[in-house]
Design an enzyme around this catalytic site. Structure first.
Site, PDB file in Angstrom:
ATOM      1  N   CYS A 248       0.761  -1.118  -0.191  1.00 27.84           N
ATOM      2  CA  CYS A 248      -0.053  -0.023   0.158  1.00 27.84           C
ATOM      3  C   CYS A 248       0.812   1.347  -0.034  1.00 27.84           C
ATOM      4  O   CYS A 248       0.661   2.279  -0.809  1.00 27.84           O
ATOM      5  CB  CYS A 248      -0.904  -0.071   1.230  1.00 27.84           C
ATOM      6  SG  CYS A 248      -1.920  -1.178   1.392  1.00 27.84           S
TER       7      CYS A 248
ATOM      8  N   ARG B 165     -13.200   0.678  -2.282  1.00 29.07           N
ATOM      9  CA  ARG B 165     -12.026   1.414  -2.536  1.00 29.07           C
ATOM     10  C   ARG B 165     -10.800   0.388  -2.113  1.00 29.07           C
ATOM     11  O   ARG B 165      -9.966   0.141  -2.701  1.00 29.07           O
ATOM     12  CB  ARG B 165     -11.938   2.696  -1.654  1.00 29.07           C
ATOM     13  CG  ARG B 165     -10.620   3.555  -1.875  1.00 29.07           C
ATOM     14  CD  ARG B 165     -10.436   4.050  -3.454  1.00 29.07           C
ATOM     15  NE  ARG B 165      -9.526   2.950  -3.959  1.00 29.07           N
ATOM     16  CZ  ARG B 165      -9.439   3.072  -5.518  1.00 29.07           C
ATOM     17  NH1 ARG B 165      -9.714   4.015  -6.199  1.00 29.07           N
ATOM     18  NH2 ARG B 165      -8.445   2.220  -5.802  1.00 29.07           N
TER      19      ARG B 165
ATOM     20  N   CYS C 115      -8.008  -1.223  -4.491  1.00 28.61           N
ATOM     21  CA  CYS C 115      -6.492  -0.979  -4.333  1.00 28.61           C
ATOM     22  C   CYS C 115      -5.707  -2.036  -4.463  1.00 28.61           C
ATOM     23  O   CYS C 115      -4.715  -2.203  -4.926  1.00 28.61           O
ATOM     24  CB  CYS C 115      -6.424  -0.276  -2.984  1.00 28.61           C
ATOM     25  SG  CYS C 115      -6.293   1.489  -2.929  1.00 28.61           S
TER      26      CYS C 115
END
Lengths: 203, 276
Positions: free
Chosen positions: B185, B233, B237
């Site tokens: 991330c 979301r 991702c």
């Protein structure tokens, strides 16, 4: 007073140890959750969650591996590079530009197989005409003009795209050749995009 | 074929060729600018409100095998029937479920435990797709509950040790690099001022960045005309990270949402948003 010191000496290391253990517990729980809470989809199997040696070292050192380890593993990564049999490293910059533009490949919604895009503009400024470029990586505008067009530079660019971890173990750049995302010809075309004097990158 | 016909067909194919080419090459920089203009203009009349209205209906209706309403059975942390401020206090620890849950996961839990719906049925298609005419019930419900926290500050309780632990786990997960591209991330979201193409990438470790990560969710997306939640979301991702798919309403997602929402503690939530 002496008693206090003894007490402090006995106490401090166990505190440090407890903290380290607590960190380990959180990490173990995180890994457990990662293992449990994903499911395969399309081409993205569960196997993708396993760390390889490079990822494992980078994950455990905050991407700052001890220099000795980094050097050894970077050499390993360098050895993965398959150099073109014909010795030529420069392809067609026009095709290179198309490859650089494409961001497709390897997600669960992508069709498996080649060709995969280079994803280059996602992170780098490259050609002067493309203003929608990312800034995760450095600007590559005027790459050859600034750094030279010689055979050593061609080798460097080919190797860097093939396996960025050969130069910087925890580089954020994917290992495009190593993982089979880009073919030898595609990488040659990208080398040309950066190093052909006729490429808009160098105008 | 006459000469004229050949010329005409050549001209036509040239024209088609040019038209097709024009369609392929989108000026991303320009598109981004234009979208941003419309996005800002549309904030006053956000289509998200329609989804919230549908959610309100669903929240109060007696539904499911047990034929009860969420309004009379579902505690979002502030007590049954207390909706104002519930969204900005989640993720939080729920004793009845013995788990830290984000808003969407909590509502799913209530639908299963209180109304008798099957988790598998909800998880089968939890997000709105580009060709769908309707959002899933859960999306409408989340939008309604989020709406009830408009203009309130995010206040995830990090003093609760269970919340603190899942927060720390979230912090660990955002650093985890794996997959064919070696992405975590944080490859995109751990540094200030980064962009993928024209898309700004908030640094989720910092309050300003975390605020950008949580504000506007759930959000109406102009591209595709869909209403999407914060769970979605996170799902997308991971797709772009080249990871496999995260399980819906799992600890994994709650950990990430706890991490980023707590980092945005104190920021005023503006309600369901509008996205490009």
């Amino acid at each position: 007073m002496k008693k206090f010191y003894l007490f402090a000496l006995a106490f401090v290391p166990s505190l440090v140890l407890a903290e380290a253990l607590a960190d380990g517990v959180i990490r173990a729980k995180a890994l457990q959750i990662i293992k449990r809470d994903f499911m395969p989809r399309g081409q993205a199997g569960i196997d993708r969650l396993a760390e390889d040696g490079v990822q494992a070292i980078c994950n455990r050192t905050g991407n700052k591996p001890p220099q000795e380890i980094a050097k050894v593993l970077e050499a390993d990564q360098m050895a993965t590079i398959k150099w073109p049999a014909d010795g030529k490293l420069m392809g067609d910059w026009k095709r290179g530009e198309q490859i650089a533009q494409s961001g497709r490949g390897f997600t669960w919604s992508d069709q498996p197989g080649l060709p995969v895009g280079g994803n280059c503009y996602n992170c780098h400024q490259i050609g002067p005409q493309e203003l929608a470029y990312g800034t995760v990586g450095p600007s590559l505008l005027h790459f050859g003009k600034l750094r030279g067009y010689g055979p050593d530079m061609q080798k460097y660019v080919f190797a860097k795209i093939y396996n960025a971890k050969a130069f910087n173990l925890c580089s954020e750049m994917p290992r495009f050749g190593r993982i089979g995302a880009l073919t030898e010809q595609q990488i040659k075309d990208l080398v040309a995009l950066l190093l052909d004097p006729e490429s808009p990158v160098n105008k | 074929m006459t000469m004229k016909a050949v010329l005409a067909s050549t001209a036509l194919s040239l024209f088609v060729g040019v038209a097709a080419h024009a369609q392929e090459t989108i000026d991303h920089a320009k598109a981004h600018e234009e979208f941003e203009k419309f996005r800002a203009e549309m904030e006053d009349s956000n289509p998200a409100e329609l989804f919230a209205l549908k959610g309100q209906e669903l929240w109060h209706a007696k539904r499911g095998p047990k034929n009860v309403s969420l309004h009379e059975t579902c505690d979002l942390g502030l007590g049954i029937g207390k909706l104002e401020g519930a969204y900005v206090h989640m993720p939080r620890y729920f004793k009845d479920a013995d788990a830290v849950m984000d808003a969407e996961r909590r509502i799913v839990w209530c639908m299963v435990e209180k109304q008798g719906f099957k988790f598998e049925d909800i998880a089968k298609k939890p997000f709105m797709g580009a060709n769908d005419t309707q959002a899933p019930d859960i999306t409408n419900l989340v939008t309604y509950i989020a709406e009830k926290s408009r203009n309130m500050k995010f206040a995830v309780d990090l003093k609760d040790p269970k919340v603190r632990e899942i927060y720390e786990i979230g912090k660990e997960i955002v650093n985890y690099r794996a997959g064919p591209f070696d992405f975590a991330c944080n490859t995109c979201h751990g540094t200030d001022g980064r962009r993928i193409r024209m898309q700004n990438l908030p640094n989720l470790a910092k309050p300003e960045g975390a605020a950008k990560g949580v504000l506007g969710w759930p959000g109406y997306r102009m591209t595709g005309g869909v209403m999407l939640t914060h769970q979605w979301r996170m799902n997308d991702c991971f797709r772009q990270q080249r990871f496999p798919e995260p399980k819906y309403a799992s600890d994994l997602i709650t950990a990430l949402l706890t991490y980023m929402t707590a980092n945005a503690n104190g920021v005023v939530y503006k309600g369901p948003g509008i996205k490009r």
